[in-house]
Design an enzyme around this catalytic site. Structure first.
Site, PDB file in Angstrom:
ATOM      1  NE  ARG A 180     -13.131 -22.776 -48.094  1.00 36.09           N
ATOM      2  CZ  ARG A 180     -13.807 -21.624 -48.226  1.00 36.09           C
ATOM      3  NH1 ARG A 180     -13.542 -20.603 -47.420  1.00 36.09           N
ATOM      4  NH2 ARG A 180     -14.718 -21.487 -49.178  1.00 36.09           N
ATOM      5  CG  ASP A 460     -19.638 -19.063 -51.055  1.00 33.27           C
ATOM      6  OD1 ASP A 460     -20.266 -18.213 -50.376  1.00 33.27           O
ATOM      7  OD2 ASP A 460     -18.396 -19.113 -51.073  1.00 33.27           O
TER       8      ASP A 460
END
Length: 545
Positions: A180, A460
């Site tokens: 990603r 995150d």
């Protein structure tokens, strides 16, 4: 000329127009070769004007929302949504994705994730990686070695002795690797092309493709990517054009690079058919990026007093607007022959407390059962210990490699279903918890750590963004009160900052402890600003390196 540029001949710099502004770090010569820089420069020159146009579209769309407008399905693409078309067939390696694990790109994580028993490992340069120059270069180098099969790592031991040694299992036993890159909104300030910073997206994906495509293509493993934070079909078309260009430049077959798109912005849920169509020769599926989706909902409706959400802990996937989002994604994907991936289980094992650990696992079990019953083809976990649990649930309820045959023709999700806010409250603990999560995560991120365990959840950037945008919206919406009647105002925020040391306890055990005060200052400025900053990582990035 920076110290880094002395690693290559002056001619390479002159020919490519590339300048490296970061300090030299280990592995840089193997990653940023003259040929790689020339490749990146070509990507920048071809696609940077289009990227800037798409970012301008975002700003215009948000201005419409700020003025009271609402997102909706596009009338100009109604025929496309009604059409009978499918995406291209999926490669064998992506037919069964029942459990995926995600995490940053440091050597220990990469080895453990590839060895974990999950079907897929998403190596994440975005929400779980702090984009320091050292992290980015080390991450690219680590993935190069992983693809080559040479990656190993030894943990530091005590008294100078080596610690535990980590090595990859044989290739056939490894999870399928997906990468990603960062989203379209982020620059890579350490690489200037013709004097301008290049896109973080193009840097991350371009470098990985340049160095690893031949090896992965020979193994019938892509390369495969997850694409984050798209808002429109035009942004998906930009990605498709980039990937077409990369295939031509690297001599790959058309459609060799496969992608899964995270539907993690509110505008994108109204363009899922369109996104699939724009990427139809190479898309494998869509993913319910639910934490970023909640963040996007708050950001999109930041000026809408009637769209204020309760505290994060009450905004669960059983809330109607989130359930509608997931079910529409499943229906849309399966109608087009693509995978519909479920969301993240952020829990991590709670050591030393069996009762609390079982309660956490019960939440994971219920969440994964909900996903597989709804028709998802796979799910995400943040910790290897959750893989057996998720695997068992999907094995029991999904004996086939996927559930694309489950068409969910019973789903009917209207515009209002997708934007109706959930009901709930704001508690003092919820308010102060948002302050704590945002401060602790930002401090760790500024210190180079993008994935942080806080209260037995793996936090995150997405979850920190929920905390940060909720605080801003609550504080800038008149008349809000806690459930005990206390006004939600800046005096309450000040008290939360004062109470924060007691919540943090022993700072020496907190990642990024030395930057806690800096993080408090950043959060204080962001919450007091009259304008909601688009992303926490934008002002934070200026403080890195």
């Amino acid at each position: 000329m920076s110290a880094v540029m002395t690693q290559w001949p002056q001619e390479a710099h002159t020919q490519t127009g590339a300048q490296i502004t970061g300090q030299a770090v280990d592995g840089q010569g193997q990653v940023l070769t003259p040929a790689a820089l020339e490749f990146l420069a070509g990507l920048h020159r071809r696609f940077e004007p289009v990227r800037q146009a798409r970012l301008a579209d975002r700003r215009q769309r948000q201005a419409f929302f700020d003025a009271g407008g609402l997102p909706d399905f596009r009338p100009d693409t109604a025929a496309l949504r009604a059409g009978d078309w499918k995406v291209a067939p999926l490669p064998p390696a992506l037919l069964d994705r029942r459990v995926e694990i995600t995490g940053p790109v440091d050597p220990k994580m990469v080895i453990n994730a590839l060895n974990s028993g999950a079907k897929v490992y998403m190596a994440d340069f975005e929400d779980s990686t702090s984009p320091t120059w050292a992290n980015l270069i080390a991450g690219q180098r680590t993935l190069q070695q992983a693809v080559a099969g040479t990656l190993e790592w030894t943990a530091p031991g005590s008294d100078g002795a080596p610690g535990k040694h980590y090595a990859l299992k044989p290739f056939a036993q490894q999870a399928v690797l997906m990468v990603r890159p960062r989203g379209w909104h982020l620059d890579e300030k350490h690489v200037l092309i013709d004097g301008a910073p290049m896109s973080g997206s193009l840097f991350d994906l371009g470098l990985f493709a340049f160095h690893n495509s031949d090896v992965l293509a020979a193994k019938d493993r892509g390369p495969y990517f997850y694409l984050p934070k798209l808002q429109s079909m035009e942004e998906a078309q930009l990605w498709n054009d980039v990937l077409d260009h990369i295939e031509r430049e690297l001599g790959l077959a058309a459609g060799q690079l496969k992608v899964t798109v995270l539907i993690e912005t509110l505008p994108a849920v109204f363009e899922m058919d369109e996104i699939l169509h724009a990427l139809r020769t190479r898309i494998a599926g869509l993913n319910c990026g639910r934490w970023d989706y909640v963040f996007s909902y708050i950001k999109t409706f930041r000026r809408h007093r009637d769209k204020v959400l309760p505290e994060r802990g009450q905004v669960t996937m059983t809330q109607p607007f989130l359930r509608s989002y997931c079910e529409l994604l499943i229906q849309t994907c399966h109608k087009r022959g693509a995978h519909a991936m479920g969301g993240m289980a952020a829990q991590i094992p709670i050591s030393g407390d069996d009762v609390a650990n079982e309660a956490a696992l019960a939440k994971v079990r219920a969440d994964k059962l909900r996903e597989v019953t709804a028709g998802h083809d796979g799910t995400w976990v943040a910790h290897p210990a959750l893989i057996p649990l998720a695997q068992q649930i999907f094995d029991e309820r999904m004996p086939t490699p996927n559930q694309r045959h489950v068409l969910r023709e019973d789903v009917w999700a209207t515009r209002d279903d997708l934007i109706r806010p959930s009901l709930g409250t704001i508690t003092r603990a919820g308010f102060e918890g948002n302050v704590e999560v945002c401060v602790r995560y930002l401090a760790a991120w500024l210190d180079g750590n993008g994935c942080v365990p806080i209260h037995w959840l793996m936090e995150d950037a997405a979850t920190a963004e929920i905390a940060r945008t909720q605080l801003w919206q609550w504080l800038h919406s008149e008349g809000l009160h806690l459930d005990d009647g206390t006004p939600v105002d800046f005096a309450l925020l000040e008290r939360a900052f004062i109470n924060l040391p007691a919540r943090l306890g022993d700072r020496t055990r907190i990642p990024g402890a030395s930057r806690i005060n800096e993080a408090i200052g950043v959060l204080d400025r962001l919450t007091h600003s009259d304008t909601l900053e688009e992303f926490l990582t934008l002002p934070g990035y200026a403080r890195l390196d």
